[in-house]
Design a protein around this motif. Structure first.
Motif, PDB file in Angstrom:
ATOM      1  N   TYR B  89       0.838  -1.191   0.000  1.00  0.00           N
ATOM      2  CA  TYR B  89       0.000   0.000   0.000  1.00  0.00           C
ATOM      3  C   TYR B  89       0.879   1.249   0.000  1.00  0.00           C
ATOM      4  CZ  TYR B  89      -3.892  -3.080   0.996  1.00  0.00           C
ATOM      5  OH  TYR B  89      -4.854  -4.066   0.906  1.00  0.00           O
ATOM      6  N   LEU B  90       0.590   2.135  -0.939  1.00  0.00           N
ATOM      7  CA  LEU B  90       1.351   3.378  -1.086  1.00  0.00           C
ATOM      8  C   LEU B  90       0.454   4.580  -0.834  1.00  0.00           C
ATOM      9  CD1 LEU B  90       3.393   2.526  -4.273  1.00  0.00           C
ATOM     10  CD2 LEU B  90       4.403   3.312  -2.129  1.00  0.00           C
ATOM     11  N   CYS B  91       0.946   5.496  -0.005  1.00  0.00           N
ATOM     12  CA  CYS B  91       0.271   6.763   0.233  1.00  0.00           C
ATOM     13  C   CYS B  91       1.011   7.840  -0.556  1.00  0.00           C
ATOM     14  CB  CYS B  91       0.289   7.079   1.725  1.00  0.00           C
ATOM     15  SG  CYS B  91      -0.497   8.635   2.167  1.00  0.00           S
ATOM     16  N   ALA B  92       0.286   8.813  -1.061  1.00  0.00           N
ATOM     17  CA  ALA B  92       0.904   9.885  -1.836  1.00  0.00           C
ATOM     18  C   ALA B  92       0.202  11.199  -1.552  1.00  0.00           C
ATOM     19  CB  ALA B  92       0.843   9.565  -3.334  1.00  0.00           C
ATOM     20  N   SER B  93       0.876  12.280  -1.890  1.00  0.00           N
ATOM     21  CA  SER B  93       0.251  13.599  -1.768  1.00  0.00           C
ATOM     22  C   SER B  93       0.638  14.448  -2.970  1.00  0.00           C
ATOM     23  CB  SER B  93       0.684  14.290  -0.465  1.00  0.00           C
ATOM     24  OG  SER B  93       2.052  14.639  -0.515  1.00  0.00           O
ATOM     25  N   SER B  94      -0.150  15.490  -3.209  1.00  0.00           N
ATOM     26  CA  SER B  94       0.188  16.446  -4.262  1.00  0.00           C
ATOM     27  C   SER B  94      -0.184  17.848  -3.791  1.00  0.00           C
ATOM     28  CB  SER B  94      -0.506  16.114  -5.580  1.00  0.00           C
ATOM     29  OG  SER B  94      -1.903  16.226  -5.462  1.00  0.00           O
ATOM     30  N   ILE B  95       0.535  18.825  -4.367  1.00  0.00           N
ATOM     31  CA  ILE B  95       0.368  20.209  -3.923  1.00  0.00           C
ATOM     32  C   ILE B  95      -1.067  20.676  -4.124  1.00  0.00           C
ATOM     33  CG2 ILE B  95       1.028  22.588  -4.384  1.00  0.00           C
ATOM     34  CD1 ILE B  95       3.765  21.509  -5.231  1.00  0.00           C
ATOM     35  N   ARG B  96      -1.544  20.415  -5.344  1.00  0.00           N
ATOM     36  CA  ARG B  96      -2.812  21.017  -5.743  1.00  0.00           C
ATOM     37  C   ARG B  96      -3.952  20.035  -5.625  1.00  0.00           C
ATOM     38  NH1 ARG B  96       0.859  22.564  -9.513  1.00  0.00           N
ATOM     39  NH2 ARG B  96       0.273  20.897 -10.945  1.00  0.00           N
ATOM     40  N   ALA B  97      -5.065  20.536  -5.234  1.00  0.00           N
ATOM     41  CA  ALA B  97      -6.312  19.800  -5.370  1.00  0.00           C
ATOM     42  C   ALA B  97      -6.936  20.274  -6.680  1.00  0.00           C
ATOM     43  CB  ALA B  97      -7.226  20.122  -4.202  1.00  0.00           C
ATOM     44  N   GLY B  98      -8.064  19.704  -7.033  1.00  0.00           N
ATOM     45  CA  GLY B  98      -8.721  20.178  -8.240  1.00  0.00           C
ATOM     46  C   GLY B  98      -8.429  19.319  -9.445  1.00  0.00           C
ATOM     47  N   THR B  99      -8.495  19.878 -10.606  1.00  0.00           N
ATOM     48  CA  THR B  99      -8.537  19.073 -11.820  1.00  0.00           C
ATOM     49  C   THR B  99      -7.173  18.765 -12.413  1.00  0.00           C
ATOM     50  OG1 THR B  99      -8.862  21.083 -13.087  1.00  0.00           O
ATOM     51  CG2 THR B  99     -10.827  19.844 -12.456  1.00  0.00           C
ATOM     52  N   ASP B 100      -6.114  19.367 -11.943  1.00  0.00           N
ATOM     53  CA  ASP B 100      -4.797  19.047 -12.468  1.00  0.00           C
ATOM     54  C   ASP B 100      -3.947  18.511 -11.321  1.00  0.00           C
ATOM     55  OD1 ASP B 100      -2.239  20.880 -14.316  1.00  0.00           O
ATOM     56  OD2 ASP B 100      -2.388  18.810 -13.639  1.00  0.00           O
ATOM     57  N   THR B 101      -3.795  17.217 -11.313  1.00  0.00           N
ATOM     58  CA  THR B 101      -3.164  16.573 -10.161  1.00  0.00           C
ATOM     59  C   THR B 101      -1.723  16.997  -9.968  1.00  0.00           C
ATOM     60  OG1 THR B 101      -4.573  14.666 -10.487  1.00  0.00           O
ATOM     61  CG2 THR B 101      -2.669  14.368  -9.095  1.00  0.00           C
ATOM     62  N   GLY B 102      -0.975  17.116 -11.056  1.00  0.00           N
ATOM     63  CA  GLY B 102       0.426  17.446 -10.908  1.00  0.00           C
ATOM     64  C   GLY B 102       1.215  16.282 -10.338  1.00  0.00           C
ATOM     65  N   GLU B 103       2.429  16.547  -9.935  1.00  0.00           N
ATOM     66  CA  GLU B 103       3.334  15.519  -9.456  1.00  0.00           C
ATOM     67  C   GLU B 103       2.866  14.967  -8.121  1.00  0.00           C
ATOM     68  OE1 GLU B 103       7.219  17.053  -8.885  1.00  0.00           O
ATOM     69  OE2 GLU B 103       7.900  15.324  -7.717  1.00  0.00           O
ATOM     70  N   LEU B 104       2.958  13.640  -7.984  1.00  0.00           N
ATOM     71  CA  LEU B 104       2.679  12.977  -6.716  1.00  0.00           C
ATOM     72  C   LEU B 104       3.963  12.699  -5.980  1.00  0.00           C
ATOM     73  CD1 LEU B 104      -0.010  10.226  -7.463  1.00  0.00           C
ATOM     74  CD2 LEU B 104      -0.354  12.530  -6.585  1.00  0.00           C
ATOM     75  N   PHE B 105       3.926  12.853  -4.655  1.00  0.00           N
ATOM     76  CA  PHE B 105       5.043  12.485  -3.789  1.00  0.00           C
ATOM     77  C   PHE B 105       4.587  11.272  -2.987  1.00  0.00           C
ATOM     78  CE2 PHE B 105       7.785  16.213  -4.263  1.00  0.00           C
ATOM     79  CZ  PHE B 105       6.916  17.079  -4.910  1.00  0.00           C
ATOM     80  N   PHE B 106       5.412  10.236  -2.994  1.00  0.00           N
ATOM     81  CA  PHE B 106       5.017   8.971  -2.395  1.00  0.00           C
ATOM     82  C   PHE B 106       5.741   8.718  -1.085  1.00  0.00           C
ATOM     83  CE2 PHE B 106       2.380   6.796  -5.477  1.00  0.00           C
ATOM     84  CZ  PHE B 106       2.634   7.482  -6.652  1.00  0.00           C
ATOM     85  N   GLY B 107       5.062   7.975  -0.190  1.00  0.00           N
ATOM     86  CA  GLY B 107       5.712   7.409   0.969  1.00  0.00           C
ATOM     87  C   GLY B 107       6.427   6.124   0.591  1.00  0.00           C
ATOM     88  N   GLU B 108       7.068   5.506   1.593  1.00  0.00           N
ATOM     89  CA  GLU B 108       7.858   4.298   1.360  1.00  0.00           C
ATOM     90  C   GLU B 108       7.002   3.031   1.293  1.00  0.00           C
ATOM     91  OE1 GLU B 108      11.132   5.835   0.449  1.00  0.00           O
ATOM     92  OE2 GLU B 108      11.604   3.867   1.281  1.00  0.00           O
ATOM     93  N   GLY B 109       5.743   3.147   1.624  1.00  0.00           N
ATOM     94  CA  GLY B 109       4.844   2.016   1.479  1.00  0.00           C
ATOM     95  C   GLY B 109       4.697   1.182   2.745  1.00  0.00           C
ATOM     96  N   SER B 110       3.584   0.451   2.800  1.00  0.00           N
ATOM     97  CA  SER B 110       3.327  -0.507   3.881  1.00  0.00           C
ATOM     98  C   SER B 110       2.944  -1.834   3.244  1.00  0.00           C
ATOM     99  CB  SER B 110       2.151  -0.050   4.764  1.00  0.00           C
ATOM    100  OG  SER B 110       2.469   1.127   5.459  1.00  0.00           O
ATOM    101  N   ARG B 111       3.657  -2.886   3.634  1.00  0.00           N
ATOM    102  CA  ARG B 111       3.354  -4.207   3.075  1.00  0.00           C
ATOM    103  C   ARG B 111       2.517  -4.972   4.077  1.00  0.00           C
ATOM    104  NH1 ARG B 111       4.787  -6.632  -1.284  1.00  0.00           N
ATOM    105  NH2 ARG B 111       6.485  -5.192  -1.719  1.00  0.00           N
ATOM    106  N   LEU B 112       1.279  -5.262   3.689  1.00  0.00           N
ATOM    107  CA  LEU B 112       0.344  -5.977   4.557  1.00  0.00           C
ATOM    108  C   LEU B 112       0.235  -7.421   4.097  1.00  0.00           C
ATOM    109  CD1 LEU B 112      -1.930  -6.159   6.700  1.00  0.00           C
ATOM    110  CD2 LEU B 112      -3.506  -5.349   4.933  1.00  0.00           C
ATOM    111  N   THR B 113       0.401  -8.328   5.028  1.00  0.00           N
ATOM    112  CA  THR B 113       0.226  -9.756   4.745  1.00  0.00           C
ATOM    113  C   THR B 113      -0.835 -10.299   5.688  1.00  0.00           C
ATOM    114  OG1 THR B 113       2.550  -9.975   4.113  1.00  0.00           O
ATOM    115  CG2 THR B 113       1.356 -12.003   4.608  1.00  0.00           C
ATOM    116  N   VAL B 114      -1.872 -10.879   5.101  1.00  0.00           N
ATOM    117  CA  VAL B 114      -2.935 -11.476   5.899  1.00  0.00           C
ATOM    118  C   VAL B 114      -2.772 -12.985   5.885  1.00  0.00           C
ATOM    119  CG1 VAL B 114      -5.415 -11.786   6.127  1.00  0.00           C
ATOM    120  CG2 VAL B 114      -4.492  -9.555   5.509  1.00  0.00           C
ATOM    121  N   LEU B 115      -2.681 -13.536   7.079  1.00  0.00           N
ATOM    122  CA  LEU B 115      -2.375 -14.963   7.202  1.00  0.00           C
ATOM    123  C   LEU B 115      -3.653 -15.805   7.273  1.00  0.00           C
ATOM    124  CD1 LEU B 115       0.421 -14.474   9.847  1.00  0.00           C
ATOM    125  CD2 LEU B 115       0.720 -14.795   7.387  1.00  0.00           C
TER     126      LEU B 115
END
Lengths: 110, 115
Positions: B89-115
């Protein structure tokens, strides 16, 4: 529904080779196309393209967009083992979210 | 240093348990996103938020829930209704809201394993 198709899905090259990665798209009210590189975890931004025919360049990487034919290419010249990664293409359309392709896994052998 | 922090990096859970993944950003970005990545599938959008106290479903929202009570935080809960929760699972953010997303900045991710 917006759609992004990348090709090939994977390729293996040797150091020094030049590679071309493809991205085609269908999107309502196209705004931009973005390329990311994902080595292990977090994708990192490479390019954002909004206008046709204008090449963006960063070192050995370059990219261009064709809005008439609805595709973009990412070129990597003189590849190095550090270029091994997944390359993601994404498009931004009218609904203010990015749609990603499946990614291209590039392996560069020494 | 500004960035996006996801936690935990790795998580194991038993089937039927809810789990919450944390995502915090100090970039002062308006928009935040949650993506799921499966091998050979690229990134698929789960939920996104353009402003505090507002969020929208993405392409694969079933079995997930989010909240956006603060600009900096956008936690994702994977509920027991999600049939195949094992993923990256990756979380990301971007400067602008609205109709032009622009560049996304990502976190390092979370790996979920369900046993």
């Amino acid at each position: 529904e917006d759609k992004v198709v990348q090709s090939p899905l994977s390729l293996v090259v040797h150091e020094g080779d030049t590679v071309t990665l493809n991205c085609s798209y269908e999107v309502t009210n196209f705004r931009s196309l973005l390329w990311y590189k994902q080595e292990k975890k977090a994708p990192t931004f490479l390019f954002m393209l909004t206008s046709s025919g204008i090449e963006k360049k960063s070192g050995r990487l370059s990219s261009i967009l064709d809005k008439k034919e609805l595709f973009s290419i990412l070129n990597i010249t003189a590849t190095q083992t550090g270029d091994s990664a997944i390359y993601l293409c994404a498009v931004s359309g009218a609904n203010s979210k990015l749609t990603f392709g499946k990614g291209i896994t590039l392996s560069v052998r020494p | 240093d500004g960035g996006i922090t996801q936690s935990p990096k790795y998580l194991f859970r038993k089937e039927g348990q809810n789990v919450t993944l944390s995502c915090e950003q100090n970039l002062n970005h308006d928009a935040m996103y949650w993506y799921r990545q499966d091998p050979g599938q690229g990134l698929r959008l789960i939920y996104y938020s353009q402003i505090v106290n507002d969020f929208q479903k993405g392409d694969i929202a079933e079995g997930y829930s989010v909240s956006r009570e603060k600009k900096e935080s956008f936690p994702l809960t994977v509920t027991s209704a999600q049939k195949n929760p094992t993923a990256f699972y990756l979380c990301a953010s971007s400067i602008r809201a609205g109709t032009d997303t622009g560049e996304l900045f990502f976190g390092e991710g979370s790996r979920l394993t369900v046993l």
